[in-house]
Scaffold this motif. Structure first.
Motif, PDB file in Angstrom:
ATOM      1  N   ARG A  82       0.819  -1.203   0.000  1.00 44.74           N
ATOM      2  CA  ARG A  82       0.000   0.000   0.000  1.00 44.74           C
ATOM      3  C   ARG A  82       0.859   1.262   0.000  1.00 44.74           C
ATOM      4  O   ARG A  82       0.414   2.320  -0.464  1.00 44.74           O
ATOM      5  N   ILE A  83       2.086   1.173   0.518  1.00 42.83           N
ATOM      6  CA  ILE A  83       2.937   2.357   0.586  1.00 42.83           C
ATOM      7  C   ILE A  83       3.972   2.404  -0.537  1.00 42.83           C
ATOM      8  O   ILE A  83       4.859   3.251  -0.529  1.00 42.83           O
ATOM      9  N   HIS A  85       5.789   3.240  -4.002  1.00 41.58           N
ATOM     10  CA  HIS A  85       5.796   4.475  -4.792  1.00 41.58           C
ATOM     11  C   HIS A  85       4.817   4.386  -5.949  1.00 41.58           C
ATOM     12  O   HIS A  85       4.136   5.361  -6.284  1.00 41.58           O
ATOM     13  N   GLN A  87       2.069   3.002  -5.986  1.00 42.37           N
ATOM     14  CA  GLN A  87       0.721   3.166  -5.458  1.00 42.37           C
ATOM     15  C   GLN A  87       0.472   4.586  -4.957  1.00 42.37           C
ATOM     16  O   GLN A  87      -0.553   5.189  -5.252  1.00 42.37           O
ATOM     17  N   GLU A  88       1.430   5.144  -4.225  1.00 42.49           N
ATOM     18  CA  GLU A  88       1.196   6.418  -3.537  1.00 42.49           C
ATOM     19  C   GLU A  88       1.567   7.647  -4.352  1.00 42.49           C
ATOM     20  O   GLU A  88       1.000   8.714  -4.152  1.00 42.49           O
ATOM     21  N   ASP A  89       2.519   7.525  -5.261  1.00 46.35           N
ATOM     22  CA  ASP A  89       3.144   8.735  -5.811  1.00 46.35           C
ATOM     23  C   ASP A  89       3.297   8.766  -7.322  1.00 46.35           C
ATOM     24  O   ASP A  89       4.094   9.563  -7.834  1.00 46.35           O
ATOM     25  N   GLU A 144       9.637   2.687   1.058  1.00 45.86           N
ATOM     26  CA  GLU A 144       9.224   4.079   1.257  1.00 45.86           C
ATOM     27  C   GLU A 144       9.260   4.493   2.719  1.00 45.86           C
ATOM     28  O   GLU A 144       8.989   5.655   3.042  1.00 45.86           O
ATOM     29  N   TRP A 310       5.178  14.537   8.814  1.00 41.45           N
ATOM     30  CA  TRP A 310       4.259  13.414   8.620  1.00 41.45           C
ATOM     31  C   TRP A 310       2.883  13.738   9.186  1.00 41.45           C
ATOM     32  O   TRP A 310       1.912  13.083   8.902  1.00 41.45           O
TER      33      TRP A 310
END
Length: 346
Positions: A82-83, A85, A87-89, A144, A310
């Motif tokens: 899920r974290i 790159h 997926q997130e960015d 990540e 964060w």
């Protein structure tokens, strides 16, 4: 006091020198320049893979998306955390370049586990024509969250993928940092551990903007070339990508830069431990995830420090509230800059 990202640091002198040297006369375009031949041979030597297909693109997103698209059909799934790159960015770039493949997420707070991957793979490809079919596994090294997969962990993950006859992609945006942390060879961290294709990062470790895509199965080369051109990532003045990568690999500059970045992070971590900061994840490369009181964040911001929070709630926060941040060290940060940063703690 700039700890925002290793993307934000300067380029290595070796990289700038090779680009300047390349900026004279004429050279064949689209990767037919003589420097690319040098780069291809050097990368094959580094990876102990004499038949590997080697290509350059300008961004990590292009490297990841085009590499995965070469191994993934539109009706398939890419398995990642899920974290990750991708997926997130990456703004759905893997889905776009693959023509619609689905990202299937392995739940984890950091590293993917072999059992977690197996469970996620087994949950897909079971609905026949109504669901996504199983496709490649993508592993991020360094993660990540700043962790590094051991060789045993990589082999466990690739063994799961191979048990389902799935290819494995390694997102190596911080490849050199991981390699230095493990003290192993590039071959051991990739094809000897079951990886089929790697995005070999340069930008975060001292290049202006270049990444290599390395296929250990050269049969994928032509498809990648077509996808790179169709996706508008084939540079005409390719020699400037080649020159960057040539300078990066020259005399081990890439490993020296990663060693300095990791050592800078170690120095920062030691200082943060002395002042009582907490750590969200055990630092293993050049990224540090830490937590300390809001009043110290405010003091650092007022002093001109740059890093990613964060938690976004600094304004109006209880001065003693513990807020998280990501601090990234590159090759160019000095101990004096780190000491200045730490001097603002109580």
């Amino acid at each position: 006091m700039y700890f925002s990202s290793d993307n934000a640091g300067p380029a290595l002198p070796q990289v700038m020198q090779r680009v300047q040297e390349a900026n004279t006369g004429f050279a064949l375009p689209y990767g037919a320049d003589p420097i690319m031949k040098e780069v291809r041979e050097r990368i094959r030597d580094i990876f102990e893979a004499p038949d590997a297909a080697v290509f350059l693109v300008a961004t990590g997103t292009a490297a990841n998306a085009l590499a995965l698209a070469s191994y993934c059909r539109p009706w398939q799934a890419v398995f990642c955390t899920r974290i990750a790159h991708i997926q997130e960015d990456e703004c759905n770039a893997p889905e776009f370049y693959s023509g619609g493949a689905k990202l299937c997420l392995v739940e984890t707070s950091d590293k993917m586990t072999a059992q977690g991957l197996r469970d996620r793979i087994e949950a897909e490809g079971v609905r026949g024509v109504h669901g996504p079919q199983r496709g490649p596994v993508s592993i991020t090294q360094v993660t990540e969250r700043g962790s590094v997969y051991t060789l045993d962990e990589l082999r466990e993950l690739t063994a799961v993928a191979k048990s389902f006859e799935l290819p494995v992609h390694l997102d190596g945006a911080r490849f050199a940092n991981a390699l230095v942390a493990l003290g192993c060879s590039a071959a051991e961290m990739t094809w000897k551990s079951g990886v089929d294709v790697v995005s070999f990062g340069g930008t975060k470790n001292g290049c202006l903007g270049v990444e290599a895509v390395v296929f250990f199965d050269p049969s994928k080369a032509w498809e990648f070339e077509l996808r790179r051109k169709r996706g508008a990532h084939l540079f005409s003045k390719h020699r400037y990508l080649s020159a960057q990568m040539a300078g990066y690999l020259q005399d081990g500059a890439w490993l020296e830069a990663a060693s300095r970045a990791n050592a800078n992070a170690d120095y920062l971590v030691a200082g943060l431990r002395r002042v009582g900061a907490e750590f969200l994840h055990e630092p293993q490369a050049n990224m540090v995830f830490t937590r300390f009181p809001a009043r110290l964040h405010q003091r650092l911001h007022d002093a001109g420090a740059h890093y990613n929070m964060w938690d976004d709630a600094l304004e109006g926060a209880d001065p003693e509230a513990m807020l998280a941040a990501r601090l990234v060290c590159d090759w160019s940060i000095t101990h004096e800059q780190i000491d200045l940063f730490l001097s603002h703690f109580d």
